[in-house]
Design a protein around this motif. Structure first.
Motif, PDB file in Angstrom:
ATOM      1  N   GLN A  67      27.135   4.569 -24.538  1.00  0.00           N
ATOM      2  CA  GLN A  67      27.623   3.193 -24.378  1.00  0.00           C
ATOM      3  C   GLN A  67      28.407   2.741 -25.607  1.00  0.00           C
ATOM      4  OE1 GLN A  67      24.780   0.632 -22.351  1.00  0.00           O
ATOM      5  NE2 GLN A  67      25.664   1.851 -20.722  1.00  0.00           N
ATOM      6  N   ARG A  68      27.977   3.207 -26.752  1.00  0.00           N
ATOM      7  CA  ARG A  68      28.734   2.882 -27.966  1.00  0.00           C
ATOM      8  C   ARG A  68      30.156   3.397 -27.842  1.00  0.00           C
ATOM      9  NH1 ARG A  68      30.843   5.063 -32.377  1.00  0.00           N
ATOM     10  NH2 ARG A  68      30.821   3.858 -34.318  1.00  0.00           N
ATOM     11  N   GLU A  69      30.295   4.620 -27.361  1.00  0.00           N
ATOM     12  CA  GLU A  69      31.634   5.214 -27.252  1.00  0.00           C
ATOM     13  C   GLU A  69      32.457   4.545 -26.156  1.00  0.00           C
ATOM     14  OE1 GLU A  69      32.284   6.849 -29.788  1.00  0.00           O
ATOM     15  OE2 GLU A  69      30.198   7.193 -30.379  1.00  0.00           O
ATOM     16  N   LEU A  70      31.791   4.112 -25.091  1.00  0.00           N
ATOM     17  CA  LEU A  70      32.519   3.394 -24.031  1.00  0.00           C
ATOM     18  C   LEU A  70      33.183   2.143 -24.622  1.00  0.00           C
ATOM     19  CD1 LEU A  70      30.114   3.520 -20.932  1.00  0.00           C
ATOM     20  CD2 LEU A  70      32.124   4.937 -21.387  1.00  0.00           C
ATOM     21  N   ASP A  71      32.459   1.435 -25.475  1.00  0.00           N
ATOM     22  CA  ASP A  71      33.022   0.234 -26.099  1.00  0.00           C
ATOM     23  C   ASP A  71      34.179   0.591 -27.030  1.00  0.00           C
ATOM     24  OD1 ASP A  71      31.333  -1.334 -24.721  1.00  0.00           O
ATOM     25  OD2 ASP A  71      30.135  -2.013 -26.424  1.00  0.00           O
ATOM     26  N   MET A  72      34.004   1.680 -27.745  1.00  0.00           N
ATOM     27  CA  MET A  72      35.047   2.175 -28.644  1.00  0.00           C
ATOM     28  C   MET A  72      36.341   2.377 -27.856  1.00  0.00           C
ATOM     29  SD  MET A  72      34.866   3.025 -31.760  1.00  0.00           S
ATOM     30  CE  MET A  72      35.813   3.906 -32.973  1.00  0.00           C
ATOM     31  N   ILE A  73      36.194   2.956 -26.664  1.00  0.00           N
ATOM     32  CA  ILE A  73      37.354   3.299 -25.831  1.00  0.00           C
ATOM     33  C   ILE A  73      37.920   2.047 -25.157  1.00  0.00           C
ATOM     34  CG2 ILE A  73      38.032   4.584 -23.757  1.00  0.00           C
ATOM     35  CD1 ILE A  73      35.611   6.520 -24.552  1.00  0.00           C
ATOM     36  N   ALA A  74      37.031   1.290 -24.501  1.00  0.00           N
ATOM     37  CA  ALA A  74      37.508   0.154 -23.694  1.00  0.00           C
ATOM     38  C   ALA A  74      38.188  -0.907 -24.559  1.00  0.00           C
ATOM     39  CB  ALA A  74      36.346  -0.472 -22.924  1.00  0.00           C
ATOM     40  N   ALA A  75      37.714  -1.055 -25.801  1.00  0.00           N
ATOM     41  CA  ALA A  75      38.261  -2.098 -26.674  1.00  0.00           C
ATOM     42  C   ALA A  75      39.737  -1.861 -26.998  1.00  0.00           C
ATOM     43  CB  ALA A  75      37.442  -2.178 -27.966  1.00  0.00           C
ATOM     44  N   ILE A 106      34.698 -11.254 -35.254  1.00  0.00           N
ATOM     45  CA  ILE A 106      33.859 -11.870 -34.225  1.00  0.00           C
ATOM     46  C   ILE A 106      32.563 -11.073 -34.215  1.00  0.00           C
ATOM     47  CG2 ILE A 106      33.604 -12.311 -31.736  1.00  0.00           C
ATOM     48  CD1 ILE A 106      36.668 -12.638 -31.611  1.00  0.00           C
ATOM     49  N   ASP A 107      31.512 -11.647 -34.775  1.00  0.00           N
ATOM     50  CA  ASP A 107      30.232 -10.925 -34.870  1.00  0.00           C
ATOM     51  C   ASP A 107      29.471 -11.004 -33.552  1.00  0.00           C
ATOM     52  OD1 ASP A 107      30.678 -10.319 -37.550  1.00  0.00           O
ATOM     53  OD2 ASP A 107      29.772 -12.203 -38.231  1.00  0.00           O
ATOM     54  N   THR A 108      28.923  -9.864 -33.144  1.00  0.00           N
ATOM     55  CA  THR A 108      28.121  -9.836 -31.913  1.00  0.00           C
ATOM     56  C   THR A 108      26.799  -9.123 -32.195  1.00  0.00           C
ATOM     57  OG1 THR A 108      28.780  -7.647 -31.115  1.00  0.00           O
ATOM     58  CG2 THR A 108      30.254  -9.487 -30.578  1.00  0.00           C
ATOM     59  N   ASP A 109      25.909  -9.144 -31.204  1.00  0.00           N
ATOM     60  CA  ASP A 109      24.722  -8.293 -31.299  1.00  0.00           C
ATOM     61  C   ASP A 109      25.137  -6.855 -30.960  1.00  0.00           C
ATOM     62  OD1 ASP A 109      24.942  -8.124 -28.537  1.00  0.00           O
ATOM     63  OD2 ASP A 109      23.314  -9.543 -28.141  1.00  0.00           O
ATOM     64  N   SER A 110      24.168  -5.954 -30.847  1.00  0.00           N
ATOM     65  CA  SER A 110      24.513  -4.538 -30.652  1.00  0.00           C
ATOM     66  C   SER A 110      24.310  -4.074 -29.216  1.00  0.00           C
ATOM     67  CB  SER A 110      23.649  -3.664 -31.564  1.00  0.00           C
ATOM     68  OG  SER A 110      23.855  -4.037 -32.901  1.00  0.00           O
ATOM     69  N   ALA A 111      24.296  -4.993 -28.271  1.00  0.00           N
ATOM     70  CA  ALA A 111      24.101  -4.593 -26.875  1.00  0.00           C
ATOM     71  C   ALA A 111      25.432  -4.066 -26.327  1.00  0.00           C
ATOM     72  CB  ALA A 111      23.604  -5.780 -26.053  1.00  0.00           C
ATOM     73  N   PHE A 112      25.679  -2.779 -26.548  1.00  0.00           N
ATOM     74  CA  PHE A 112      26.956  -2.201 -26.134  1.00  0.00           C
ATOM     75  C   PHE A 112      27.203  -2.447 -24.659  1.00  0.00           C
ATOM     76  CE2 PHE A 112      25.665   0.590 -29.748  1.00  0.00           C
ATOM     77  CZ  PHE A 112      26.642   0.139 -30.616  1.00  0.00           C
ATOM     78  N   THR A 113      28.457  -2.669 -24.328  1.00  0.00           N
ATOM     79  CA  THR A 113      28.972  -2.971 -22.973  1.00  0.00           C
ATOM     80  C   THR A 113      28.546  -4.354 -22.446  1.00  0.00           C
ATOM     81  OG1 THR A 113      27.237  -2.031 -21.542  1.00  0.00           O
ATOM     82  CG2 THR A 113      28.900  -0.484 -22.350  1.00  0.00           C
ATOM     83  N   LYS A 114      27.670  -5.050 -23.151  1.00  0.00           N
ATOM     84  CA  LYS A 114      27.354  -6.429 -22.733  1.00  0.00           C
ATOM     85  C   LYS A 114      26.906  -7.257 -23.932  1.00  0.00           C
ATOM     86  CE  LYS A 114      22.789  -4.999 -21.090  1.00  0.00           C
ATOM     87  NZ  LYS A 114      22.919  -3.543 -21.205  1.00  0.00           N
ATOM     88  N   ASN A 148      29.870  -1.456 -35.693  1.00  0.00           N
ATOM     89  CA  ASN A 148      30.247  -0.780 -34.455  1.00  0.00           C
ATOM     90  C   ASN A 148      31.062  -1.755 -33.625  1.00  0.00           C
ATOM     91  OD1 ASN A 148      28.576   1.675 -34.738  1.00  0.00           O
ATOM     92  ND2 ASN A 148      26.890   0.189 -34.651  1.00  0.00           N
ATOM     93  N   ILE A 149      32.084  -1.231 -32.948  1.00  0.00           N
ATOM     94  CA  ILE A 149      32.847  -2.088 -32.042  1.00  0.00           C
ATOM     95  C   ILE A 149      32.030  -2.291 -30.773  1.00  0.00           C
ATOM     96  CG2 ILE A 149      34.898  -2.117 -30.550  1.00  0.00           C
ATOM     97  CD1 ILE A 149      36.431  -0.894 -32.906  1.00  0.00           C
ATOM     98  N   THR A 150      31.985  -3.536 -30.317  1.00  0.00           N
ATOM     99  CA  THR A 150      31.208  -3.854 -29.113  1.00  0.00           C
ATOM    100  C   THR A 150      32.127  -4.537 -28.093  1.00  0.00           C
ATOM    101  OG1 THR A 150      30.658  -5.988 -30.097  1.00  0.00           O
ATOM    102  CG2 THR A 150      29.032  -4.228 -30.364  1.00  0.00           C
ATOM    103  N   THR A 151      31.769  -4.468 -26.813  1.00  0.00           N
ATOM    104  CA  THR A 151      32.490  -5.282 -25.823  1.00  0.00           C
ATOM    105  C   THR A 151      31.506  -6.207 -25.114  1.00  0.00           C
ATOM    106  OG1 THR A 151      32.307  -3.845 -23.884  1.00  0.00           O
ATOM    107  CG2 THR A 151      34.134  -3.389 -25.401  1.00  0.00           C
ATOM    108  N   LEU A 152      32.065  -7.249 -24.490  1.00  0.00           N
ATOM    109  CA  LEU A 152      31.239  -8.344 -23.971  1.00  0.00           C
ATOM    110  C   LEU A 152      30.931  -8.218 -22.485  1.00  0.00           C
ATOM    111  CD1 LEU A 152      33.175 -11.325 -25.613  1.00  0.00           C
ATOM    112  CD2 LEU A 152      31.398  -9.885 -26.619  1.00  0.00           C
ATOM    113  N   GLY A 153      31.305  -7.102 -21.862  1.00  0.00           N
ATOM    114  CA  GLY A 153      31.116  -6.990 -20.414  1.00  0.00           C
ATOM    115  C   GLY A 153      32.422  -7.277 -19.703  1.00  0.00           C
ATOM    116  N   ARG A 154      32.577  -6.691 -18.509  1.00  0.00           N
ATOM    117  CA  ARG A 154      33.841  -6.824 -17.767  1.00  0.00           C
ATOM    118  C   ARG A 154      34.186  -8.296 -17.554  1.00  0.00           C
ATOM    119  NH1 ARG A 154      36.021  -2.286 -15.658  1.00  0.00           N
ATOM    120  NH2 ARG A 154      37.873  -3.557 -15.959  1.00  0.00           N
TER     121      ARG A 154
END
Ligand code: ASP
Ligand code: MG
Length: 423
Positions: A67-75, A106-114, A148-154
């Motif tokens: 999931q970490r890598e998915l965020d890396m890619i999707a971002a 933009i600081d987020t928590d570490s819940a990758f993909t959401k 780590n780069i994170t994303t917020l969900g679709r």
């Protein structure tokens, strides 16, 4: 002069030609004297393409590492679109600079993909705005405490835009999208459905089934909490329409006190086909029974929506609730295997072919008889109500799915939503 945040969806960013149009529109606002921050999505289809590549290499695994890598890619989708938009703005003679979420940061928590946004540092952005630049920030992403780069969900760019607007105390956040606003109901079901000029945050949340097609609902929660006026408007109007006309188009989602009382008691008719009804019959009526039924359901991570318990006869009662249709079979199974033996219920039955239809409006707080008008309209159509639930600004009924469209049309008419509102 105001501080304005614009958000553009994937369709608006879909080609370099469209990006040029966005740049011209943003430049128009900046030239009118506004400080402009823009939060775009990735070019349409790009996030799917990127995640598709990852899926080719890892079809099903959902480990945290993956999931970490998915965020890396999707971002990266948004990183491309902000850069292109900055170039297009510079081409219009408008100074502009782009940032990814981690550069702001933009600081987020570490819940990758959401992930959830925790804090936005506004210093860098404010300095650029003060220097007369348009600031373009990637939607959909941030950075966690370990960088780590994170994303917020679709669909997360809506939330990014609102969060940026909240952090900067922007005067308004404009969400440009491919629909021109929020409607009294789905125009595909009721031809006479009208665009609302204003709607309150609370109503918008209650209309999630209509609203979620327009906006990520989490962004509305955010806007309500941080008091950011949000406007949903069409990105298909020509970029050079007069700014006053553009600024008052679409639907303004705002504070209750600003929603004009011109509006009807009921603002909209929402509906949801995704639910299923489950009943436990002949349950012994004693303290703790609701918990012994719904406790295991909650533990299995199944969301329950409408709940009804009947009066009891001979110490037995019937207990019904609704779950998401995808959880129907699983819930029936769970009740049969663990709840029935424990509670001594006589029978489990269910119906996945139901739907929920709701009337929503802040006017319901101050008017009586609204629910009964609803029930009368349904009765006039011969529609049987299976369950009823109410909140301060919403009344919902569960009915047979085959009457959904009929019910929505009847209610739209019964609450005078077919008539154009006085402006
Ligand atoms: N690009 C992301 C997505 O497709 C985020 C967004 O568009 O809001 O889900
Ligand atoms: Mg979207």
């Amino acid at each position: 002069m105001a501080l304005i945040v614009h958000k553009y969806g994937g369709t608006s960013m879909g080609s370099t030609e469209r990006i040029r149009n966005v740049a011209k529109r943003v430049a128009k606002w900046a030239r009118a004297g506004h400080q402009m921050v823009v939060v775009p999505s990735a070019m349409s289809g790009e996030t799917n393409r990127l995640l598709g590549l990852a899926k080719e290499l890892a079809p099903s695994s959902t480990t945290p590492e993956l999931q970490r890598e998915l965020d890396m890619i999707a971002a990266t989708g948004e990183q491309v679109s902000v850069g292109l938009l900055a170039i297009a703005l510079q081409g219009e003679g408008m100074p502009a600079v782009s940032y990814t979420g981690w550069q702001v940061p933009i600081d987020t928590d570490s819940a990758f993909t959401k992930a959830r946004i925790q804090r936005i540092d506004d210093q860098r952005v404010r300095a650029d705005l003060a220097a007369g630049k348009v600031v373009i920030i990637t939607g959909f992403q941030g950075v966690d405490a370990e960088r780590n780069i994170t994303t917020l969900g679709r669909g997360g760019s809506d939330t990014s835009a609102v969060a940026v607007a909240a952090a900067l105390k922007a005067d308004e956040c404009l969400i440009y999208t491919d629909v021109d606003g929020v409607y009294t109901t789905d125009p595909r079901i009721v031809e006479q459905a009208r665009r609302l000029h204003t709607i309150s945050f609370e109503e918008m949340l209650e209309m999630a089934s209509l609203g979620s097609k327009v906006l990520q609902i989490r962004s509305v929660e955010f806007a309500g909490k941080y008091r950011v006026p949000l406007r949903v408007l069409s990105s298909f109007t020509p970029w050079d329409i007069p700014i006053e006309e553009e600024a008052s188009s679409g639907t303004l989602i705002t504070f209750e006190e600003d929603v004009k009382m011109e509006q009807a008691v009921v603002s909209g008719i929402a509906f949801n086909r995704d639910e299923a009804k489950i009943s436990l019959l002949g349950v012994p009526d004693r303290p703790g029974i609701a918990f012994s039924i719904l406790g295991p359901v909650a533990e299995a991570n199944i969301d329950v929506d409408v709940i009804i318990q009947n009066v009891s006869h001979d110490g037995k009662t019937d207990f019904s609730f609704t779950v998401h249709r995808n959880d129907y079979a699983r819930t029936i199974e769970l009740l049969k295997s663990s709840v029935v033996p424990k509670t001594g219920a006589a029978e489990v039955s269910g119906d996945p072919k139901i739907c929920k239809v709701s009337i929503v409006g802040i006017g319901m707080r101050s008017h009586v008889g609204v629910a009964s008008r609803m029930f009368q309209a349904l009765s006039d159509e011969g529609i049987n109500i299976q369950m009823i639930t109410t909140s301060e600004i919403k009344t919902s009924v569960v009915i047979d799915e085959k009457y959904m469209e009929l019910a929505v049309r009847a209610l739209h008419k019964a609450f005078d939503l077919d008539q154009p509102a006085a402006v």
